[in-house]
Scaffold this motif. Structure first.
Motif, PDB file in Angstrom:
ATOM      1  N   SER A  35       0.850  -1.190   0.000  1.00  0.00           N
ATOM      2  CA  SER A  35       0.000   0.000   0.000  1.00  0.00           C
ATOM      3  C   SER A  35       0.880   1.232   0.000  1.00  0.00           C
ATOM      4  O   SER A  35       0.544   2.254   0.569  1.00  0.00           O
ATOM      5  CB  SER A  35      -0.911   0.005   1.224  1.00  0.00           C
ATOM      6  N   GLU A  51       1.047   5.181   6.546  1.00  0.00           N
ATOM      7  CA  GLU A  51       0.812   3.988   5.731  1.00  0.00           C
ATOM      8  C   GLU A  51       2.121   3.265   5.436  1.00  0.00           C
ATOM      9  O   GLU A  51       2.179   2.035   5.444  1.00  0.00           O
ATOM     10  CB  GLU A  51       0.101   4.347   4.426  1.00  0.00           C
ATOM     11  N   TYR A  55       2.982  -0.490   6.625  1.00  0.00           N
ATOM     12  CA  TYR A  55       3.435  -1.505   5.666  1.00  0.00           C
ATOM     13  C   TYR A  55       4.738  -2.137   6.138  1.00  0.00           C
ATOM     14  O   TYR A  55       4.877  -3.365   6.131  1.00  0.00           O
ATOM     15  CB  TYR A  55       3.612  -0.866   4.281  1.00  0.00           C
TER      16      TYR A  55
END
Length: 71
Positions: A35, A51, A55
């Motif tokens: 992502s 994010e 990840y």
């Protein structure tokens, strides 16, 4: 790109390389968990640091669980 984001991206690359070299059976999960692509067009694309960190944490957790299961 700020320094923290660059550090996270570097660590993601290192962990991904570790998976490719030492845990090839986990490679199939890399695409499923990715992502890290920036949102927006090329000129205004921004990376979400949270994010990226999520990840990275997910990659590390995947390796850790795999090691536990295959000791």
């Amino acid at each position: 790109m700020d320094t923290k984001t660059q550090q996270i991206l570097t660590e993601i690359s290192t962990v991904t390389r570790d998976i490719e070299e030492n845990y090839p059976e986990l490679q199939k999960y890399l695409d499923e968990t990715r992502s890290t692509l920036p949102e927006g067009g090329n000129t205004e694309a921004k990376l979400d640091q949270k994010e990226l960190q999520d990840y990275l944490d997910g990659l590390k957790e995947m390796i850790s669980k795999y090691k536990e299961e295959h000791q």
